[in-house]
Motif scaffolding. Structure first.
Motif, PDB file in Angstrom:
ATOM      1  N   THR A  94       0.852  -1.179   0.000  1.00 32.01           N
ATOM      2  CA  THR A  94       0.000   0.000   0.000  1.00 32.01           C
ATOM      3  C   THR A  94       0.891   1.232   0.000  1.00 32.01           C
ATOM      4  OG1 THR A  94      -1.747   1.231   1.172  1.00 32.01           O
ATOM      5  CG2 THR A  94      -0.150   0.039   2.521  1.00 32.01           C
ATOM      6  N   ARG A  95       0.357   2.341  -0.531  1.00 37.84           N
ATOM      7  CA  ARG A  95       1.042   3.627  -0.423  1.00 37.84           C
ATOM      8  C   ARG A  95       0.173   4.602   0.374  1.00 37.84           C
ATOM      9  NH1 ARG A  95       1.055   2.533  -5.701  1.00 37.84           N
ATOM     10  NH2 ARG A  95       0.006   4.473  -6.303  1.00 37.84           N
ATOM     11  N   TYR A  96      -0.675   4.051   1.234  1.00 31.85           N
ATOM     12  CA  TYR A  96      -1.530   4.863   2.103  1.00 31.85           C
ATOM     13  C   TYR A  96      -0.665   5.820   2.920  1.00 31.85           C
ATOM     14  CZ  TYR A  96      -5.221   5.949   5.524  1.00 31.85           C
ATOM     15  OH  TYR A  96      -6.140   6.590   6.319  1.00 31.85           O
ATOM     16  N   TYR A  97      -1.107   7.037   3.072  1.00 33.22           N
ATOM     17  CA  TYR A  97      -0.232   8.099   3.572  1.00 33.22           C
ATOM     18  C   TYR A  97       0.212   7.900   5.019  1.00 33.22           C
ATOM     19  CZ  TYR A  97      -3.962  10.591   6.230  1.00 33.22           C
ATOM     20  OH  TYR A  97      -4.936  10.947   7.126  1.00 33.22           O
ATOM     21  N   LYS A  98      -0.491   7.065   5.785  1.00 29.80           N
ATOM     22  CA  LYS A  98      -0.091   6.818   7.174  1.00 29.80           C
ATOM     23  C   LYS A  98       0.542   5.442   7.363  1.00 29.80           C
ATOM     24  CE  LYS A  98      -2.539  10.134   9.935  1.00 29.80           C
ATOM     25  NZ  LYS A  98      -3.207  10.369  11.236  1.00 29.80           N
ATOM     26  N   SER A  99       0.850   4.755   6.286  1.00 24.95           N
ATOM     27  CA  SER A  99       1.463   3.438   6.386  1.00 24.95           C
ATOM     28  C   SER A  99       2.976   3.539   6.232  1.00 24.95           C
ATOM     29  CB  SER A  99       0.907   2.495   5.312  1.00 24.95           C
ATOM     30  OG  SER A  99       1.333   2.907   4.024  1.00 24.95           O
ATOM     31  N   ALA A 100       3.681   2.529   6.744  1.00 24.99           N
ATOM     32  CA  ALA A 100       5.142   2.498   6.611  1.00 24.99           C
ATOM     33  C   ALA A 100       5.546   2.365   5.151  1.00 24.99           C
ATOM     34  CB  ALA A 100       5.711   1.344   7.435  1.00 24.99           C
ATOM     35  N   PHE A 139       9.443  17.214   0.726  1.00 21.91           N
ATOM     36  CA  PHE A 139       8.627  18.228   1.391  1.00 21.91           C
ATOM     37  C   PHE A 139       7.991  17.541   2.597  1.00 21.91           C
ATOM     38  CE2 PHE A 139       5.123  20.908   2.442  1.00 21.91           C
ATOM     39  CZ  PHE A 139       5.411  22.178   1.960  1.00 21.91           C
ATOM     40  N   VAL A 140       8.387  17.969   3.803  1.00 19.35           N
ATOM     41  CA  VAL A 140       7.954  17.310   5.036  1.00 19.35           C
ATOM     42  C   VAL A 140       6.618  17.892   5.484  1.00 19.35           C
ATOM     43  CG1 VAL A 140       8.549  16.800   7.429  1.00 19.35           C
ATOM     44  CG2 VAL A 140      10.341  16.890   5.678  1.00 19.35           C
ATOM     45  N   HIS A 141       5.664  16.994   5.753  1.00 19.42           N
ATOM     46  CA  HIS A 141       4.339  17.405   6.215  1.00 19.42           C
ATOM     47  C   HIS A 141       4.174  17.123   7.703  1.00 19.42           C
ATOM     48  CE1 HIS A 141       3.079  17.880   2.022  1.00 19.42           C
ATOM     49  NE2 HIS A 141       3.688  16.733   1.785  1.00 19.42           N
ATOM     50  N   THR A 142       3.266  17.830   8.324  1.00 17.11           N
ATOM     51  CA  THR A 142       2.956  17.628   9.730  1.00 17.11           C
ATOM     52  C   THR A 142       1.922  16.517   9.879  1.00 17.11           C
ATOM     53  OG1 THR A 142       3.308  19.990  10.101  1.00 17.11           O
ATOM     54  CG2 THR A 142       2.189  18.779  11.847  1.00 17.11           C
ATOM     55  N   ASN A 143       2.057  15.706  10.925  1.00 18.23           N
ATOM     56  CA  ASN A 143       1.073  14.697  11.330  1.00 18.23           C
ATOM     57  C   ASN A 143       1.108  13.393  10.547  1.00 18.23           C
ATOM     58  OD1 ASN A 143      -0.229  16.326  13.410  1.00 18.23           O
ATOM     59  ND2 ASN A 143      -1.030  17.557  11.702  1.00 18.23           N
ATOM     60  N   TYR A 144       1.972  13.251   9.558  1.00 16.44           N
ATOM     61  CA  TYR A 144       2.142  11.947   8.905  1.00 16.44           C
ATOM     62  C   TYR A 144       3.532  11.909   8.279  1.00 16.44           C
ATOM     63  CZ  TYR A 144       0.507  14.710   4.855  1.00 16.44           C
ATOM     64  OH  TYR A 144       0.340  15.684   3.884  1.00 16.44           O
ATOM     65  N   ASN A 145       4.062  10.695   8.114  1.00 15.79           N
ATOM     66  CA  ASN A 145       5.461  10.531   7.708  1.00 15.79           C
ATOM     67  C   ASN A 145       5.675  10.555   6.204  1.00 15.79           C
ATOM     68  OD1 ASN A 145       6.468  10.349  10.319  1.00 15.79           O
ATOM     69  ND2 ASN A 145       6.053   8.148  10.444  1.00 15.79           N
ATOM     70  N   GLN A 146       4.646  10.313   5.422  1.00 13.83           N
ATOM     71  CA  GLN A 146       4.849  10.310   3.967  1.00 13.83           C
ATOM     72  C   GLN A 146       5.242  11.709   3.492  1.00 13.83           C
ATOM     73  OE1 GLN A 146       1.462   9.785   1.098  1.00 13.83           O
ATOM     74  NE2 GLN A 146       2.551   7.879   0.618  1.00 13.83           N
ATOM     75  N   ARG A 147       6.302  11.755   2.703  1.00 17.31           N
ATOM     76  CA  ARG A 147       6.776  13.024   2.148  1.00 17.31           C
ATOM     77  C   ARG A 147       6.217  13.233   0.745  1.00 17.31           C
ATOM     78  NH1 ARG A 147       8.669  12.791   7.283  1.00 17.31           N
ATOM     79  NH2 ARG A 147      10.874  13.285   7.540  1.00 17.31           N
ATOM     80  N   SER A 148       6.071  14.478   0.364  1.00 17.66           N
ATOM     81  CA  SER A 148       5.944  14.818  -1.050  1.00 17.66           C
ATOM     82  C   SER A 148       7.352  14.958  -1.614  1.00 17.66           C
ATOM     83  CB  SER A 148       5.160  16.115  -1.241  1.00 17.66           C
ATOM     84  OG  SER A 148       3.824  15.975  -0.813  1.00 17.66           O
ATOM     85  N   ILE A 149       7.501  14.653  -2.901  1.00 16.97           N
ATOM     86  CA  ILE A 149       8.822  14.708  -3.533  1.00 16.97           C
ATOM     87  C   ILE A 149       8.781  15.767  -4.643  1.00 16.97           C
ATOM     88  CG2 ILE A 149      10.616  13.394  -4.695  1.00 16.97           C
ATOM     89  CD1 ILE A 149       9.958  12.468  -1.819  1.00 16.97           C
ATOM     90  N   ILE A 150       9.800  16.643  -4.671  1.00 16.04           N
ATOM     91  CA  ILE A 150       9.837  17.739  -5.638  1.00 16.04           C
ATOM     92  C   ILE A 150      11.184  17.741  -6.356  1.00 16.04           C
ATOM     93  CG2 ILE A 150       9.660  20.229  -5.980  1.00 16.04           C
ATOM     94  CD1 ILE A 150       8.010  20.382  -3.418  1.00 16.04           C
ATOM     95  N   LEU A 151      11.145  17.636  -7.675  1.00 13.34           N
ATOM     96  CA  LEU A 151      12.352  17.784  -8.513  1.00 13.34           C
ATOM     97  C   LEU A 151      12.259  19.121  -9.224  1.00 13.34           C
ATOM     98  CD1 LEU A 151      14.121  15.252 -10.788  1.00 13.34           C
ATOM     99  CD2 LEU A 151      13.322  17.381 -11.805  1.00 13.34           C
ATOM    100  N   THR A 152      13.333  19.910  -9.164  1.00 17.87           N
ATOM    101  CA  THR A 152      13.348  21.255  -9.739  1.00 17.87           C
ATOM    102  C   THR A 152      14.443  21.381 -10.787  1.00 17.87           C
ATOM    103  OG1 THR A 152      12.556  22.196  -7.651  1.00 17.87           O
ATOM    104  CG2 THR A 152      13.540  23.716  -9.244  1.00 17.87           C
ATOM    105  N   ILE A 153      14.048  21.809 -11.994  1.00 18.83           N
ATOM    106  CA  ILE A 153      14.985  22.180 -13.056  1.00 18.83           C
ATOM    107  C   ILE A 153      14.967  23.699 -13.143  1.00 18.83           C
ATOM    108  CG2 ILE A 153      15.655  21.869 -15.461  1.00 18.83           C
ATOM    109  CD1 ILE A 153      13.856  19.417 -15.567  1.00 18.83           C
ATOM    110  N   PRO A 154      16.046  24.375 -12.786  1.00 19.14           N
ATOM    111  CA  PRO A 154      16.014  25.846 -12.742  1.00 19.14           C
ATOM    112  C   PRO A 154      15.910  26.453 -14.132  1.00 19.14           C
ATOM    113  CG  PRO A 154      18.237  25.042 -12.379  1.00 19.14           C
ATOM    114  CD  PRO A 154      17.362  23.823 -12.395  1.00 19.14           C
TER     115      PRO A 154
END
Length: 692
Positions: free
Chosen positions: A160-166, A194-209
Motif C-alpha cells: 500500500t502507499r496509504y499516507y499513514k502506512s510504513a 517536502f515534510v508534512h505535519t502529522n504523517y510521515n509520507q513526504r511529497s517529492i519535488i524535482l526542480t529544473i532551474p
C-alpha cells in the motif's frame, strides 16, 4: 458503511445506530486512535447529505453542524473519518478524493468563499504561444512505454502507499531515489522531500532551474499515495494503486528521464511534484500550494496527472476537466494536444476537490487536469485491491500518451531547448531469431533475439501484438511466452532493444499462428458443472459462474457436481457475495498430471462494507465422478467488490477428471461436506482433465 437491504436515503433514519449487515445487527465500532485529531473539510453541497449519513452509520458523526456557501459546505470531522468519506465519494460519485481537508476553521471558511469567487489575477500574464516545436518533438520522440510500465510496476508493488502506512513512506523515498538517479548528471537539478505535519509520507519535488525567467515557475504533478476502502481502519490493507495514481507519476517520471537525458534547459523553472496524502483530502498538495502562495512564488501554470492508464471512453484519449480549472490554460492545452499528439479530447467535469489541481486553483494559480477518460467512464477498480496493471492490459500504452501531453506542455510553457546531439544517439540493432518453425505454436514457447549497440544494450523487450510481454537484460536474450495467454489465431511477434541513453531499435516482425486446445470450460452434460475435458495446463470457467443462483442470474445454477449443492439467492447481484469465476492452472505451464503444483484463482464479489466478514472455502476432489471433498483452507477478501483470491495445491493421483470447489459465504464457518446453508452462500465447481 451501508445497511444491507436499505436504500441510501433510509440511512438518514438510523442516525448513529450501529451498522447492520445481512439483516442482523452487528456493531462494528471504529477504534479512534489516541492521536485522532479533528480537521475541517470542504465538499460539494450535492454530496453533503450522503456524507453525513455515511459517517453517522459508521459511528463517525461530524462534530459540528455544516455551513454552506457557493454550493460548497464545511464541517468538522475526526481525521479517522477521512478514509470513509473518500470511500463513499468514490463509490457514489466517482470523485477522488472529492473533498479538501483543512487544519483550521478559518482555512475551510476561506476555501468555501473562494469557490464562488472569480479567478485571481496572476503575478505574470502568460503569452500562450506554440513556437517551440523542435524541443517538443525531441522530447516526445524519446518517450518509451516500457519505462512508464516499469515505474507503474515499481510503485504498485508496494502493498500500500496509504499516507499513514510504513510502505507509503517508503514508496515516497523510492520515488525520490528514481528521480535522483535521473538527475545525477545535472548538479543544477535538485530533488527534495517536502515534510508534512502529522504523517510521515513526504511529497517529492524535482526542480529544473530556469535560464532566463527563473522566477516564473511551471508545475507538473501527480499524487504518490494510494488507498482502499478499509485504509482508515487498516492502514496496511492492500492498495496497489496502479492507475490511481502510480500511472500519473509514471507518465511524469518518463518526462523527467528524457528531459534530463537530453539536457533540457527551460527558460522558466520547472518543478515536478509527487504529492503525499491526496486521498485524505489533498493534504500534501494543499501544503505545497499554500506555501507557494504565502512566499509569493510566481507559479504561471500547473498540470495535474491523476490516473492516465485506463482508456475508459471508447475513441477518446483525453478527458479534459473543465471545472475548477483555468479556462485560458485549458485552451492552450487543447492546442498543444492537437498540434503535437493528435489525441482525441473530450471535455468533462469531476466536481469539487477531485484531485490536486484543486489545491492550486484554490490558491489562484492557473491549473489544468487532463484525465484518462470522461469522468463518468473512469476506472471502476480504483480504491480496491484490484487496481492493478491487469486492468490496463499489463501495458502502459495509454499512460504514454499523457507523457507526451506533459512533455509538450512543459516545452511550450517553460520554453527552452534540448541538446539532442550530445552523447550517444545511435540506436541498437536487434533481430528476432526464434521461434524458427512455421508450425502452429502450442503452450510455452521460447522467444530468442540477438542485439548489438555501439555503446551497449541495456534491455531487450519481447512484444506480442505490440505489447511488451517480457524483457531480458543479459545476452543471449530470451523469454518464455505462454501462448495460452492469447486467443488462438494469427499474432505478431516483435522485438526492440534499448541502450543506456534509451535509444530504441526494432527488429523485423514475425507472424505466427497459435493453436492451443481450448482452456475455457463448457457445461458437462452429465456432471452438470463447467468442465475442460481435454488435458491442458489451464481450465477457465469463463462467465459460466457469474452470479449466484437467481442473482445475475447464474447460468446453469448451481454449477456443482450433479447439482449436489444449491446456491442461496438472498441479497442483490454485485452488492452481496458471489463467486464469479474459477481458473485452475499448473504453475510450470505444463499439462495437468498427478504431482503437479496447480494454482486456483477465484474471482469473487465481496460485500463492500464488510469484506473481512466474507470467507472463501476451497476444496478439491481427486475424482470428479465420485467426489470426496478435501479442504484446502479458507481465504478472506481484503477489500470490497471484485477481486481474485489464489491458492496452490498438489494434484493427487485419482480419476481422469478431477475437480475443485469454491464456497463463498458471509460469516459462518467451513464445513467438511463442502456444502453450506448460509443464505448468502455461493457454491461452484470446476472440472478438468488430468493425465493418468
Amino acid at each position: 458503511m451501508k445497511l444491507k437491504g436499505l436504500a441510501p436515503a433510509a440511512l438518514l433514519l438510523w442516525g448513529a445506530a450501529p451498522a447492520f449487515a445481512h439483516g442482523t445487527a452487528i456493531a462494528r465500532p471504529i477504534q479512534q486512535p489516541a492521536e485522532d485529531r479533528e480537521l475541517w473539510i470542504t465538499l460539494a453541497t450535492d454530496s453533503l447529505d450522503e456524507v453525513q449519513a455515511t459517517l453517522r452509520a459508521s459511528g463517525m458523526a461530524p462534530t459540528t453542524l455544516p455551513r454552506t456557501q457557493n454550493s460548497v459546505s464545511m464541517m468538522k470531522v475526526r481525521e479517522s473519518a477521512l478514509f470513509r468519506i473518500s470511500e463513499m465519494m468514490h463509490e457514489r460519485y466517482k470523485r477522488c478524493a472529492g473533498f479538501l481537508a483543512h487544519e483550521t476553521e478559518a482555512e475551510a471558511t476561506e476555501a468555501m468563499k473562494r469557490a464562488g469567487a472569480p479567478e485571481l489575477p496572476y503575478l505574470t500574464a502568460v503569452d500562450y504561444t506554440l513556437d517551440n516545436a523542435d524541443t517538443v518533438n525531441a522530447l516526445i520522440g524519446d518517450l518509451h512505454e516500457p519505462n512508464v510500465l516499469s515505474t507503474i510496476s515499481t510503485l504498485s508493488s508496494y502493498p500500500t502507499r496509504y499516507y499513514k502506512s510504513a510502505t507509503g513512506a517508503e514508496a515516497a523515498l523510492k520515488l525520490k531515489q528514481i528521480w535522483s538517479d535521473f538527475a545525477a548528471s545535472r548538479p543544477d537539478v535538485t530533488v527534495e522531500e517536502f515534510v508534512h505535519t502529522n504523517y510521515n509520507q513526504r511529497s517529492i519535488i524535482l526542480t529544473i532551474p530556469g535560464t532566463t525567467k527563473a522566477s516564473e515557475v511551471v508545475v507538473l504533478g501527480g499524487h504518490l499515495d494510494s488507498t482502499v476502502g478499509s485504509s482508515g481502519s487498516n492502514p496496511n490493507a492492500p492498495s496497489p494503486g496502479a492507475d490511481d495514481d502510480a500511472s500519473g507519476i509514471a507518465s511524469l517520471t518518463e518526462v523527467i528521464r528524457t528531459a534530463l537525458a537530453q539536457d533540457y534547459r527551460p527558460e522558466r523553472t520547472v518543478k515536478f511534484m509527487g504529492y503525499a496524502a491526496e486521498e485524505a483530502g489533498l493534504l500534501g498538495s494543499q501544503d505545497i500550494a499554500k506555501k507557494h502562495k504565502s512566499q509569493g512564488i510566481n507559479v504561471v501554470g500547473v498540470l495535474q496527472l491523476d490516473m492516465t492508464n485506463f482508456q475508459g471512453t471508447a475513441n477518446v484519449d483525453v478527458g479534459l476537466i473543465t471545472d475548477y480549472t483555468n479556462v485560458a490554460q485549458n485552451t492552450f492545452l487543447r492546442n498543444i494536444i492537437g498540434t503535437y499528439t493528435g489525441l482525441v479530447i473530450r471535455d468533462t467535469k469531476c466536481n469539487y476537490g477531485c484531485s490536486d489541481h484543486a489545491s492550486w486553483h484554490g490558491q489562484g494559480f492557473p491549473a489544468s487536469f487532463p484525465f484518462e477518460a470522461t469522468f463518468a467512464d473512469s476506472n471502476d477498480y480504483i480504491h480496491t485491491a484490484s487496481d492493478t496493471l491487469a486492468q490496463s492490459g499489463n501495458n502502459a500504452n495509454h499512460a504514454l500518451k499523457f507523457s507526451k501531453v506533459a512533455a509538450a506542455y512543459m516545452a511550450e510553457l517553460a520554453k527552452g531547448t534540448v541538446q539532442s546531439t550530445v552523447g550517444d544517439i545511435q540506436a541498437p540493432t536487434v533481430a528476432l531469431t526464434g521461434p524458427s518453425t512455421a508450425a502452429p505454436l502450442v503452450g510455452p514457447v521460447t522467444l530468442t533475439a540477438t542485439a548489438s549497440d555501439n555503446v551497449g544494450v541495456t534491455r531487450v523487450d519481447f512484444l506480442v501484438d505490440g505489447a511488451v510481454k517480457g524483457s531480458d537484460t543479459t545476452a543471449p536474450y530470451s523469454f518464455v511466452w505462454d501462448t495460452a495467454t492469447v486467443p488462438n489465431g494469427a499474432h505478431t511477434l516483435s522485438v526492440q532493444a534499448l541502450d543506456a541513453r534509451q535509444n530504441a531499435g526494432t527488429g523485423t516482425p514475425l507472424s505466427v499462428t497459435v493453436n492451443n486446445p481450448s482452456t475455457v470450460a463448457a457445461l458437462h452434460p452429465t456432471l452438470k458443472a463447467p468442465a475442460c475435458t481435454t488435458v491442458n495446463a489451464k481450465c477457465d470457467s469463463g462467465d459460466l459462474l457469474l452470479g449466484r443462483g437467481t442473482l445475475g442470474p447464474e447460468r446453469n445454477a448451481p454449477n456443482t457436481l450433479n447439482s449436489s449443492c444449491a446456491d442461496q439467492s438472498s441479497g442483490s447481484f454485485h452488492v452481496d457475495e458471489s463467486n464469479d469465476r474459477l481458473v485452475v492452472s499448473t504453475v510450470d505451464g505444463t499439462p495437468f498430471a498427478p504431482g503437479k503444483t496447480v494454482k486456483i484463482e477465484a474471482t469473487v464479489w465481496a460485500y463492500a462494507s464488510g469484506p473481512s466478514s466474507d470467507k472463501l472455502d476451497l476444496y478439491y476432489a481427486a475424482d470428479a465422478t465420485a467426489p470426496v471433498w478435501v479442504s484446502l483452507g479458507t481465504l478472506t477478501p481484503t477489500s470490497g467488490r471484485a477481486q481474485t483470491l489464489t491458492k496452490t495445491y498438489t494434484l493427487p493421483s485419482g480419476g481422469a477428471l478431477q475437480a475443485v470447489r469454491a464456497r463463498f459465504r458471509y460469516q459462518g464457518s467451513a464445513v467438511a461436506s463442502a456444502c453450506g446453508t448460509g443464505k448468502f452462500d455461493d457454491h461452484d465447481d470446476l472440472v478438468f482433465a488430468v493425465t493418468k
